[in-house]
Design a protein around this motif. Structure first.
Motif, mmCIF file in Angstrom:
data_model
loop_
_atom_site.group_PDB
_atom_site.id
_atom_site.type_symbol
_atom_site.label_atom_id
_atom_site.label_comp_id
_atom_site.label_asym_id
_atom_site.label_seq_id
_atom_site.Cartn_x
_atom_site.Cartn_y
_atom_site.Cartn_z
ATOM 1 N N CYS A 70 28.534 36.689 40.028
ATOM 2 C CA CYS A 70 28.753 38.057 40.495
ATOM 3 C C CYS A 70 27.649 38.998 40.035
ATOM 4 C CB CYS A 70 30.115 38.559 40.034
ATOM 5 S SG CYS A 70 31.473 37.786 40.928
ATOM 6 N N LYS A 71 27.059 38.735 38.891
ATOM 7 C CA LYS A 71 25.992 39.606 38.384
ATOM 8 C C LYS A 71 24.729 39.502 39.215
ATOM 9 C CE LYS A 71 27.758 39.730 33.758
ATOM 10 N NZ LYS A 71 27.767 39.080 32.475
ATOM 11 N N VAL A 72 24.496 38.368 39.835
ATOM 12 C CA VAL A 72 23.261 38.204 40.612
ATOM 13 C C VAL A 72 23.498 38.235 42.121
ATOM 14 C CG1 VAL A 72 22.078 36.943 38.795
ATOM 15 C CG2 VAL A 72 23.354 35.680 40.510
ATOM 16 N N LEU A 73 24.739 38.339 42.543
ATOM 17 C CA LEU A 73 25.060 38.282 43.964
ATOM 18 C C LEU A 73 24.584 39.510 44.730
ATOM 19 C CD1 LEU A 73 26.465 36.355 45.908
ATOM 20 C CD2 LEU A 73 28.593 37.539 45.432
ATOM 21 N N GLY A 74 24.486 40.653 44.075
ATOM 22 C CA GLY A 74 24.130 41.893 44.748
ATOM 23 C C GLY A 74 22.789 41.879 45.461
ATOM 24 N N GLY A 75 21.844 41.094 44.998
ATOM 25 C CA GLY A 75 20.536 41.066 45.612
ATOM 26 C C GLY A 75 20.402 40.067 46.738
ATOM 27 N N THR A 76 21.505 39.540 47.195
ATOM 28 C CA THR A 76 21.455 38.518 48.236
ATOM 29 C C THR A 76 22.049 39.040 49.534
ATOM 30 O OG1 THR A 76 23.639 37.565 47.770
ATOM 31 C CG2 THR A 76 21.787 36.738 46.470
ATOM 32 N N LYS A 77 21.873 38.282 50.591
ATOM 33 C CA LYS A 77 22.462 38.604 51.899
ATOM 34 C C LYS A 77 23.575 37.613 52.229
ATOM 35 C CE LYS A 77 19.685 41.983 52.605
ATOM 36 N NZ LYS A 77 20.144 43.260 52.143
ATOM 37 N N ILE A 78 24.207 37.102 51.210
ATOM 38 C CA ILE A 78 25.266 36.103 51.400
ATOM 39 C C ILE A 78 26.505 36.785 51.966
ATOM 40 C CG2 ILE A 78 26.794 34.489 50.213
ATOM 41 C CD1 ILE A 78 24.413 33.900 48.334
ATOM 42 N N THR A 79 26.973 36.289 53.101
ATOM 43 C CA THR A 79 28.151 36.845 53.762
ATOM 44 C C THR A 79 29.365 35.926 53.664
ATOM 45 O OG1 THR A 79 27.508 35.884 55.881
ATOM 46 C CG2 THR A 79 26.753 38.137 55.426
ATOM 47 N N TYR A 80 29.145 34.667 53.322
ATOM 48 C CA TYR A 80 30.211 33.659 53.304
ATOM 49 C C TYR A 80 30.191 32.948 51.951
ATOM 50 C CZ TYR A 80 32.601 29.250 54.383
ATOM 51 O OH TYR A 80 33.437 28.165 54.375
ATOM 52 N N ILE A 81 31.316 32.989 51.244
ATOM 53 C CA ILE A 81 31.428 32.284 49.967
ATOM 54 C C ILE A 81 32.709 31.460 49.972
ATOM 55 C CG2 ILE A 81 31.576 32.473 47.463
ATOM 56 C CD1 ILE A 81 30.241 35.161 47.646
ATOM 57 N N ASN A 82 32.561 30.166 49.726
ATOM 58 C CA ASN A 82 33.714 29.281 49.601
ATOM 59 C C ASN A 82 33.787 28.817 48.161
ATOM 60 O OD1 ASN A 82 35.689 27.334 49.639
ATOM 61 N ND2 ASN A 82 34.959 26.331 51.492
ATOM 62 N N LEU A 83 34.781 29.323 47.437
ATOM 63 C CA LEU A 83 35.008 28.968 46.041
ATOM 64 C C LEU A 83 36.334 28.228 45.861
ATOM 65 C CD1 LEU A 83 33.881 32.366 44.474
ATOM 66 C CD2 LEU A 83 32.621 30.206 44.415
ATOM 67 N N SER A 84 36.825 27.643 46.935
ATOM 68 C CA SER A 84 38.111 26.946 46.855
ATOM 69 C C SER A 84 38.002 25.712 45.961
ATOM 70 C CB SER A 84 38.574 26.546 48.261
ATOM 71 O OG SER A 84 37.653 25.664 48.861
ATOM 72 N N TYR A 85 39.144 25.267 45.475
ATOM 73 C CA TYR A 85 39.251 24.048 44.657
ATOM 74 C C TYR A 85 38.398 24.106 43.393
ATOM 75 C CZ TYR A 85 41.581 22.093 48.723
ATOM 76 O OH TYR A 85 42.443 21.868 49.783
ATOM 77 N N ASN A 86 38.363 25.258 42.746
ATOM 78 C CA ASN A 86 37.648 25.385 41.488
ATOM 79 C C ASN A 86 38.645 25.730 40.385
ATOM 80 O OD1 ASN A 86 34.630 25.029 41.758
ATOM 81 N ND2 ASN A 86 35.029 26.373 43.502
ATOM 82 N N ARG A 87 38.151 26.231 39.277
ATOM 83 C CA ARG A 87 39.010 26.572 38.129
ATOM 84 C C ARG A 87 38.916 28.060 37.818
ATOM 85 N NH1 ARG A 87 36.959 21.256 35.687
ATOM 86 N NH2 ARG A 87 38.618 19.862 36.307
ATOM 87 N N ILE A 88 38.995 28.854 38.864
ATOM 88 C CA ILE A 88 38.892 30.305 38.718
ATOM 89 C C ILE A 88 40.265 30.862 38.360
ATOM 90 C CG2 ILE A 88 38.275 32.452 39.884
ATOM 91 C CD1 ILE A 88 36.535 30.664 41.767
ATOM 92 N N ARG A 89 40.275 31.721 37.347
ATOM 93 C CA ARG A 89 41.517 32.339 36.885
ATOM 94 C C ARG A 89 41.430 33.850 37.096
ATOM 95 N NH1 ARG A 89 43.920 28.433 32.666
ATOM 96 N NH2 ARG A 89 45.503 30.023 32.771
ATOM 97 N N ASP A 90 42.288 34.592 36.423
ATOM 98 C CA ASP A 90 42.351 36.042 36.613
ATOM 99 C C ASP A 90 41.045 36.752 36.269
ATOM 100 O OD1 ASP A 90 44.928 35.909 37.550
ATOM 101 O OD2 ASP A 90 45.861 36.417 35.636
ATOM 102 N N TYR A 91 40.374 36.357 35.193
ATOM 103 C CA TYR A 91 39.124 37.019 34.829
ATOM 104 C C TYR A 91 38.067 36.820 35.930
ATOM 105 C CZ TYR A 91 34.818 38.330 32.548
ATOM 106 O OH TYR A 91 33.605 38.913 32.269
ATOM 107 N N GLY A 92 37.985 35.628 36.474
ATOM 108 C CA GLY A 92 37.056 35.371 37.572
ATOM 109 C C GLY A 92 37.395 36.214 38.789
ATOM 110 N N ALA A 93 38.683 36.382 39.055
ATOM 111 C CA ALA A 93 39.125 37.222 40.172
ATOM 112 C C ALA A 93 38.729 38.674 39.936
ATOM 113 C CB ALA A 93 40.633 37.107 40.360
ATOM 114 N N GLU A 94 38.832 39.127 38.688
ATOM 115 C CA GLU A 94 38.428 40.496 38.355
ATOM 116 C C GLU A 94 36.926 40.681 38.585
ATOM 117 O OE1 GLU A 94 39.698 41.280 34.345
ATOM 118 O OE2 GLU A 94 41.780 40.822 34.839
ATOM 119 N N CYS A 95 36.133 39.691 38.205
ATOM 120 C CA CYS A 95 34.681 39.758 38.438
ATOM 121 C C CYS A 95 34.379 39.830 39.931
ATOM 122 C CB CYS A 95 33.992 38.535 37.825
ATOM 123 S SG CYS A 95 34.062 38.482 36.026
ATOM 124 N N LEU A 96 35.076 39.005 40.711
ATOM 125 C CA LEU A 96 34.879 39.015 42.167
ATOM 126 C C LEU A 96 35.301 40.353 42.765
ATOM 127 C CD1 LEU A 96 36.091 35.418 42.968
ATOM 128 C CD2 LEU A 96 33.786 36.300 43.388
#
Length: 132
Positions: A70-96
């Motif tokens: 999330c800290k480096v995503l701002g400088g990109t033109k990425i429109t599609y992110i698939n983060l399914s089937y990972n180990r993301i919890r509440d803190y990761g959701a807050e970052c997103l």
């Protein structure tokens, strides 16, 4: 910024802050290989990091990885992110959620299927989406 440039930034950001674990370093190598293949195919606006892909199956992303992404995503033109089937919890959701609120964010599709996001993380994401 190219996808491989994105991952290089991700790696450098994590290393600079000493937030990079051994597992994340492995994630970096695997993800860089995946993204180089995507660039060869001309897919430069997608970030497909689903943990159930064959190449990523043993390297699922965690909140720590998401924080750095999330800290480096701002400088990109990425429109599609698939983060399914990972180990993301509440803190990761807050970052997103913070990333989604950024005016420079161009994300149009975010897949978080089959992660460990609880009610608190879901609420923060929902609130971020209402701001957009």
């Amino acid at each position: 910024m190219s996808l491989t440039g994105f991952v290089e930034s991700w790696r450098n950001e994590g290393l600079a802050r000493d937030t990079y674990s051994t597992a994340s370093t492995s994630n970096y190598a695997v993800i860089l290989e995946l993204l180089r293949n995507l660039e060869c195919e001309g897919e430069t606006n997608k970030l497909p990091l689903a943990g159930n892909q064959k190449i990523l199956r043993n390297f699922r992303l965690t909140d720590e990885d998401i924080s750095v992404i999330c800290k480096v995503l701002g400088g990109t033109k990425i429109t599609y992110i698939n983060l399914s089937y990972n180990r993301i919890r509440d803190y990761g959701a807050e970052c997103l959620a913070e990333c989604l609120k950024d005016r420079n964010c161009v994300i149009q599709h975010l897949d978080l299927l089959y992660n460990d996001i609880g009610p608190a993380g879901a609420t923060v994401l929902s609130e971020a989406l209402q701001v957009i």
